[in-house]
Scaffold this active site. Structure first.
Site, short mmCIF file in Angstrom:
data_model
loop_
_atom_site.label_atom_id
_atom_site.label_comp_id
_atom_site.label_asym_id
_atom_site.label_seq_id
_atom_site.Cartn_x
_atom_site.Cartn_y
_atom_site.Cartn_z
N ASN A 1 4.76 0.69 -4.29
CA ASN A 1 4.33 -0.70 -3.78
C ASN A 1 3.19 -0.26 -2.88
OD1 ASN A 1 5.83 0.78 -1.83
ND2 ASN A 1 7.19 -0.95 -1.24
N GLU B 1 7.35 6.96 13.77
CA GLU B 1 6.63 7.64 12.51
C GLU B 1 5.42 8.19 12.75
OE1 GLU B 1 6.48 3.81 10.42
OE2 GLU B 1 8.73 3.79 10.00
N HIS C 1 2.67 2.01 3.11
CA HIS C 1 3.68 1.81 3.93
C HIS C 1 3.21 1.22 5.25
CE1 HIS C 1 7.01 2.92 6.47
NE2 HIS C 1 6.07 3.51 7.35
N LYS D 1 0.00 5.36 -0.40
CA LYS D 1 1.25 5.94 -1.13
C LYS D 1 0.58 6.74 -2.12
CE LYS D 1 5.38 3.15 0.43
NZ LYS D 1 6.61 2.45 0.12
N TYR E 1 12.34 7.76 5.88
CA TYR E 1 13.31 6.70 5.11
C TYR E 1 14.70 6.95 5.38
CZ TYR E 1 9.15 5.35 2.59
OH TYR E 1 7.89 5.00 2.33
#
Ligand code: IDP
Ligand code: MG
Length: 135
Positions: A114, A128, A117, A11, A51
């Site tokens: 965080n 995805e 992913h 990320k 998402y």
């Protein structure tokens, strides 16, 4: 044992804080294969698609602006039990609860940023991969 493909993405905070090399080395060290990899921006359309299960939650708008805030490293990773193995390497969603030695435990502090992913199932992975790399 099951040969699987999974979708992973370092990320924007992981790229910005220069953890790309360390994360790639953890993936290779465990014996998984990086099949595809690209440094790129996430489009708003890809963010919304990835998402969609979180739409309407209080953190959704922040999540979309975070994931589109800077370059990411998107990857297709494959190998035996690739989905669960990557989830194990990543650690818990909230970095504050992620165990030391996991990517999130070592490189993050919060749930908002965080680091990485990873798909939560083989079905999500295939969806995805299509969103981020095309069919
Ligand atoms: P996962 O990334 O471990 O699969 P999910 O529950 O699928 O976790 O959440 C997707 C992403 O949404 C998380 O990685 C994190 O970036 C963000 N997120 C999840 N829960 C929260 C929260 O409570 N506050 C802020 N961001 C969150
Ligand atoms: Mg998830």
């Amino acid at each position: 044992m099951a040969f699987e493909r999974t979708y992973n993405m370092i990320k924007p905070d992981g790229v910005r804080n220069r953890h790309v090399g360390d994360i790639i080395s953890r993936i290779e060290r465990v014996g998984l294969t990086i099949e595809r990899m690209e440094l790129t921006m996430v489009t708003p359309e890809q963010a919304a698609e990835n998402y969609r299960e979180h739409e309407g939650k209080p953190f959704y708008e922040g999540l979309i602006s975070y994931i589109t805030s800077g370059p990411v490293v998107k990857m297709v990773v494959s190998g035996e039990n690739a989905v669960a193995t990557m989830r194990k390497l990543m650690g818990a969603t909230n970095c504050a609860q992620a165990a030391p030695g996991t990517i999130r435990g070592d490189f993050g502090l919060t749930v908002d940023e965080n680091v990485i992913h990873g798909s939560d199932s083989v079905e999500s992975a295939e969806r995805e991969i299509a969103v981020f790399f095309g069919a």
